[in-house]
Design a protein around this motif. Structure first.
Motif, short mmCIF file in Angstrom:
data_model
loop_
_atom_site.label_atom_id
_atom_site.label_comp_id
_atom_site.label_asym_id
_atom_site.label_seq_id
_atom_site.Cartn_x
_atom_site.Cartn_y
_atom_site.Cartn_z
N VAL A 127 -4.30 4.59 -2.15
CA VAL A 127 -5.13 3.43 -2.46
C VAL A 127 -6.04 3.12 -1.28
CG1 VAL A 127 -5.14 0.99 -3.15
CG2 VAL A 127 -3.26 2.48 -3.88
N ILE A 128 -7.33 2.92 -1.57
CA ILE A 128 -8.28 2.45 -0.57
C ILE A 128 -8.68 1.04 -0.96
CG2 ILE A 128 -10.55 2.80 0.49
CD1 ILE A 128 -10.21 5.78 0.01
N VAL A 129 -8.38 0.09 -0.10
CA VAL A 129 -8.60 -1.33 -0.40
C VAL A 129 -9.90 -1.76 0.27
CG1 VAL A 129 -7.63 -3.65 -0.33
CG2 VAL A 129 -6.11 -1.66 -0.42
N LEU A 130 -10.88 -2.15 -0.54
CA LEU A 130 -12.18 -2.58 -0.04
C LEU A 130 -12.34 -4.10 -0.08
CD1 LEU A 130 -14.31 0.17 -1.79
CD2 LEU A 130 -13.84 0.01 0.63
N GLU A 131 -11.23 -4.79 -0.28
CA GLU A 131 -11.27 -6.26 -0.31
C GLU A 131 -10.20 -6.82 0.62
OE1 GLU A 131 -10.72 -10.15 -3.19
OE2 GLU A 131 -10.78 -8.18 -4.10
N GLY A 132 -10.58 -7.78 1.44
CA GLY A 132 -9.64 -8.38 2.37
C GLY A 132 -8.93 -9.59 1.83
N GLY A 133 -9.25 -10.02 0.60
CA GLY A 133 -8.67 -11.25 0.08
C GLY A 133 -7.45 -11.05 -0.79
N LEU A 134 -6.90 -9.84 -0.85
CA LEU A 134 -5.73 -9.59 -1.68
C LEU A 134 -4.45 -9.92 -0.93
CD1 LEU A 134 -6.76 -6.19 -3.32
CD2 LEU A 134 -6.98 -8.50 -4.27
N ASP A 135 -3.44 -10.34 -1.66
CA ASP A 135 -2.15 -10.70 -1.07
C ASP A 135 -1.47 -9.43 -0.53
OD1 ASP A 135 0.37 -11.57 -0.42
OD2 ASP A 135 0.79 -12.50 -2.36
N PRO A 136 -1.17 -9.36 0.77
CA PRO A 136 -0.51 -8.17 1.32
C PRO A 136 0.79 -7.82 0.62
CG PRO A 136 -1.32 -9.56 3.10
CD PRO A 136 -1.50 -10.35 1.82
N ALA A 137 1.45 -8.82 0.02
CA ALA A 137 2.71 -8.56 -0.67
C ALA A 137 2.54 -7.59 -1.84
CB ALA A 137 3.31 -9.87 -1.18
N LEU A 138 1.32 -7.50 -2.39
CA LEU A 138 1.06 -6.55 -3.47
C LEU A 138 1.39 -5.13 -3.05
CD1 LEU A 138 -2.40 -7.64 -4.94
CD2 LEU A 138 -0.27 -7.42 -6.24
N PHE A 139 1.16 -4.81 -1.78
CA PHE A 139 1.28 -3.44 -1.30
C PHE A 139 2.64 -3.17 -0.64
CE2 PHE A 139 -3.07 -4.98 -1.12
CZ PHE A 139 -3.70 -4.08 -1.96
N ALA A 140 3.51 -4.18 -0.64
CA ALA A 140 4.84 -4.03 -0.06
C ALA A 140 5.90 -3.72 -1.11
CB ALA A 140 5.22 -5.32 0.69
N ARG A 141 5.48 -3.56 -2.35
CA ARG A 141 6.44 -3.30 -3.42
C ARG A 141 6.92 -1.85 -3.36
NH1 ARG A 141 3.72 -6.29 -8.69
NH2 ARG A 141 3.32 -8.30 -7.70
N PRO A 142 8.16 -1.60 -3.81
CA PRO A 142 8.66 -0.22 -3.85
C PRO A 142 7.77 0.66 -4.73
CG PRO A 142 10.44 -1.80 -4.21
CD PRO A 142 9.17 -2.58 -4.25
N GLY A 143 7.51 1.88 -4.25
CA GLY A 143 6.73 2.82 -5.04
C GLY A 143 5.24 2.74 -4.83
N CYS A 144 4.78 1.81 -3.97
CA CYS A 144 3.34 1.72 -3.73
C CYS A 144 2.88 2.95 -2.96
CB CYS A 144 3.01 0.45 -2.93
SG CYS A 144 1.23 0.23 -2.64
N PRO A 145 1.78 3.58 -3.36
CA PRO A 145 1.28 4.76 -2.64
C PRO A 145 0.76 4.38 -1.25
CG PRO A 145 0.27 4.52 -4.83
CD PRO A 145 0.97 3.25 -4.53
N PRO A 146 0.46 5.38 -0.40
CA PRO A 146 -0.15 5.10 0.90
C PRO A 146 -1.45 4.31 0.75
CG PRO A 146 0.56 7.37 0.78
CD PRO A 146 0.71 6.81 -0.60
N VAL A 147 -1.71 3.40 1.71
CA VAL A 147 -2.85 2.49 1.62
C VAL A 147 -3.71 2.61 2.87
CG1 VAL A 147 -3.52 0.04 1.51
CG2 VAL A 147 -1.56 0.86 0.18
N VAL A 148 -5.01 2.53 2.68
CA VAL A 148 -5.97 2.43 3.78
C VAL A 148 -6.92 1.28 3.47
CG1 VAL A 148 -7.96 3.53 4.90
CG2 VAL A 148 -5.87 4.84 4.49
N GLN A 149 -7.24 0.46 4.47
CA GLN A 149 -8.21 -0.62 4.32
C GLN A 149 -9.58 -0.14 4.80
OE1 GLN A 149 -6.40 -4.69 5.35
NE2 GLN A 149 -5.25 -3.32 6.67
N ALA A 150 -10.61 -0.48 4.07
CA ALA A 150 -11.97 -0.08 4.46
C ALA A 150 -12.93 -1.23 4.22
CB ALA A 150 -12.42 1.15 3.68
N CYS A 151 -13.89 -1.37 5.12
CA CYS A 151 -14.95 -2.38 5.00
C CYS A 151 -14.40 -3.77 5.30
CB CYS A 151 -15.63 -2.32 3.64
SG CYS A 151 -16.96 -3.50 3.46
N GLU A 152 -13.62 -4.34 4.39
CA GLU A 152 -12.93 -5.60 4.64
C GLU A 152 -11.47 -5.31 5.00
OE1 GLU A 152 -13.33 -8.63 1.68
OE2 GLU A 152 -15.45 -8.22 1.31
#
Length: 337
Positions: A127-152
């Motif tokens: 997952v590439i996250v281009l928004e900084g306003g999302l709840d970080p808890a979304l990406f802490a759930r079991p089974g979430c793929p690797p994440v990279v933040q970009a832009c925001e």
């Protein structure tokens, strides 16, 4: 009845190139670790045999879905087009597809219920996250793929960041406007809690301080043309209008110029305007927009490269900051006497 010719296999490529099947695989998946001469021999053999990678079979062997998800706030914003193009360019070479999800849909706020189902390995490999306003808890759930933040980015999300130097962009904007002789400068900022707005504000104030100015007036909104157009009404109503306005995005600046001109002001004769981003529209508005250029396609490519490294459990940088540059066009000039 003549027998149908079988499709070329990786073994055919290896035999023609005079290398092992493992070497062919390395050329296809990680060419940097193979010598230039071997890479060329393998690629020449691929051209001669007509061999193509069966990405579906490869993904099944590697237990991959074969796609990467990009989370984009307000997909209609033209700012994201080059970033997504850069991401897709890198993924395509790896046989991966790019899925794009508009995190806001038709609303002004992120649609968390629509986003959550996509954040698992059955839907995407990364997952590439281009928004900084999302709840970080979304990406802490079991089974979430690797994440990279970009832009925001979000301060609470523990994931690598690929950004541009927003603070330096703010400093460059302040240096440009004060260098022209402006002393009464208005800042049309993005949302106060947005990390882009915060970084650009810090740099802008530092640039003003370097020119001997302590502060400047500010109007907050979002990054849209509508926000700029609305701000033009407030500027027109001011008893003491600024001589220059720095906008946190080109879209704000375009909307602002439209509103100012409709109100009878001339840009830059009566008031200078500059933006941030250098979207394609910036060069074609009248007057063409002075702005801070983000190199968005390289940002997208770098974000994809960092994500691939995470997916393959390879070493990667936790933070990448790309440079910005000042682009001077016709919307800024010295203040009128």
């Amino acid at each position: 009845m003549p027998q149908e010719a079988r499709p070329p296999r990786i073994q055919d490529v290896a035999k023609l190139a005079g290398v092992s099947v493992a070497t062919v695989s390395r050329v296809l998946s990680n060419p940097a670790i193979v010598s230039a001469a071997t890479r060329e021999a393998v690629r020449d053999a691929i051209r001669q045999t007509g061999y193509t990678v069966n990405f579906t079979a490869r993904n099944l062997r590697q237990q991959q879905v074969g796609s990467v998800l990009a989370l984009v706030p307000k997909l209609a914003n033209p700012f994201f087009s080059q970033i997504l193009s850069g991401i897709a360019e890198v993924l395509r070479k790896q046989g991966l597809s790019l899925l794009v999800l508009d995190t806001h849909g038709a609303t002004d706020q992120p649609d968390l219920q629509a986003i959550a189902p996509y954040l698992n390995r059955s839907r995407s490999d990364g997952v590439i996250v281009l928004e900084g306003g999302l709840d970080p808890a979304l990406f802490a759930r079991p089974g979430c793929p690797p994440v990279v933040q970009a832009c925001e980015w979000s301060e609470g999300l523990d994931a690598p960041r690929v950004l541009v130097d927003n603070a330096e962009g703010g400093r460059l904007a302040a240096a440009h406007l004060t260098g022209l002789g402006h002393r009464d400068i208005l800042h049309l900022a993005g949302p106060r809690d947005n990390t882009l707005s915060q970084s650009r504000r810090v740099g802008f104030l530092e640039g003003l301080k370097a020119a001997g100015l302590s502060d400047t007036r500010r109007i907050e909104g979002d990054f849209s043309m509508r926000a700029g157009h609305e701000a033009a009404k407030a500027v027109m109503a001011m008893s003491r209008r600024p001589t220059a306005i720095f906008c946190d995005s080109d879209e704000i600046a375009v909307g602002l110029i439209n509103g100012l001109v409709a109100g009878g002001l001339r840009v830059p004769d009566d008031i200078s305007v500059m933006g941030f981003d250098d979207i394609e529209l910036a060069a074609y508005v009248m007057p063409p927009l002075t702005t801070i250029r983000q190199h968005r396609a390289p940002l997208g490519r770098r974000a994809a490269e960092v994500l691939l490294a995470r997916m393959q459990q390879k070493q990667h940088d936790d933070s990448t900051v790309l440079p910005v540059e000042l682009v001077v066009r016709g919307s800024t000039a010295a203040p009128a006497r």
